[in-house]
Write a protein that holds these residues in place. Structure first.
Motif, PDB file in Angstrom:
ATOM      1  N   GLN A  37     -10.057  -8.404   7.111  1.00 32.25           N
ATOM      2  CA  GLN A  37      -8.941  -8.877   6.306  1.00 32.25           C
ATOM      3  C   GLN A  37      -9.410 -10.084   5.502  1.00 32.25           C
ATOM      4  O   GLN A  37     -10.455 -10.670   5.804  1.00 32.25           O
ATOM      5  N   GLU A  39      -7.795 -13.660   3.152  1.00 34.78           N
ATOM      6  CA  GLU A  39      -6.637 -14.470   2.752  1.00 34.78           C
ATOM      7  C   GLU A  39      -7.088 -15.439   1.676  1.00 34.78           C
ATOM      8  O   GLU A  39      -7.908 -16.325   1.925  1.00 34.78           O
ATOM      9  N   LYS A  43      -1.896 -16.798  -1.150  1.00 36.13           N
ATOM     10  CA  LYS A  43      -1.584 -15.381  -1.040  1.00 36.13           C
ATOM     11  C   LYS A  43      -1.503 -14.955   0.420  1.00 36.13           C
ATOM     12  O   LYS A  43      -2.016 -15.633   1.306  1.00 36.13           O
ATOM     13  N   GLU A  44      -0.856 -13.819   0.640  1.00 38.80           N
ATOM     14  CA  GLU A  44      -0.756 -13.290   1.991  1.00 38.80           C
ATOM     15  C   GLU A  44      -2.082 -12.659   2.410  1.00 38.80           C
ATOM     16  O   GLU A  44      -2.852 -12.167   1.579  1.00 38.80           O
ATOM     17  N   ARG A  45      -2.313 -12.671   3.731  1.00 38.60           N
ATOM     18  CA  ARG A  45      -3.499 -12.005   4.243  1.00 38.60           C
ATOM     19  C   ARG A  45      -3.391 -10.508   3.971  1.00 38.60           C
ATOM     20  O   ARG A  45      -2.315  -9.912   4.119  1.00 38.60           O
ATOM     21  N   GLU A  46      -4.502  -9.896   3.564  1.00 39.38           N
ATOM     22  CA  GLU A  46      -4.492  -8.479   3.234  1.00 39.38           C
ATOM     23  C   GLU A  46      -5.656  -7.754   3.884  1.00 39.38           C
ATOM     24  O   GLU A  46      -6.708  -8.334   4.149  1.00 39.38           O
ATOM     25  N   LEU A  47      -5.425  -6.469   4.112  1.00 41.22           N
ATOM     26  CA  LEU A  47      -6.471  -5.634   4.689  1.00 41.22           C
ATOM     27  C   LEU A  47      -7.522  -5.330   3.627  1.00 41.22           C
ATOM     28  O   LEU A  47      -7.176  -4.978   2.495  1.00 41.22           O
ATOM     29  N   ARG A  61      -9.253  -1.073   0.688  1.00 41.18           N
ATOM     30  CA  ARG A  61      -8.209  -1.301  -0.307  1.00 41.18           C
ATOM     31  C   ARG A  61      -8.789  -0.942  -1.670  1.00 41.18           C
ATOM     32  O   ARG A  61     -10.004  -1.034  -1.899  1.00 41.18           O
TER      33      ARG A  61
END
Length: 120
Positions: A37, A39, A43-47, A61
């Motif tokens: 992941q 971050e 911003k939000e943490r993303e996969l 992604r």
């Protein structure tokens, strides 16, 4: 005790490459899906990517497909993220994440993170 330790981050110019590593312990690594992941500031943490225990299945992604490659070495209890053609928008703290089942309950574990900065 589950432990995840990331390494390999740093400062790189756009178009450059880095390889992140995550050394795992405290669970049966070869049976566990592993996830990267990230971050970015504000911003939000993303996969970013995941890989199944055998390494047979991976997914990414959309924004990193064709540039990043996730892999694992079950003999070393380590998962990797090879990042090529890096862009400034890849700048973030990258985390290794493992959902680990114990006694029928799944707990999520993260490493401390490693900073990746892509800048000229």
């Amino acid at each position: 005790q589950v432990q995840l330790v990331e390494s390999g981050g740093g400062l790189v110019q756009p178009g450059g490459s880095l390889r992140l590593s995550c050394a795992a312990s405290g669970f049966t690594f070869s049976e566990n899906i592993m996830i990267w992941q990230r971050e970015a500031p504000g911003k939000e943490r993303e996969l970013v990517a995941f890989i199944t225990g055998t390494g047979e299945t991976t997914n990414y992604r959309n924004s990193v497909k064709g540039r990043f490659t996730i892999s694992r070495d079950n003999a070393k209890n380590t998962v990797y993220l090879q990042m090529n053609s890096l862009k400034p928008e890849d700048t973030a703290v990258y985390y290794c994440y493992a959902p680990v089942s114990s006694g029928g309950i799944i707990g999520g574990y993260w490493g401390q993170g490693t900073q990746v900065t892509v800048s000229a």
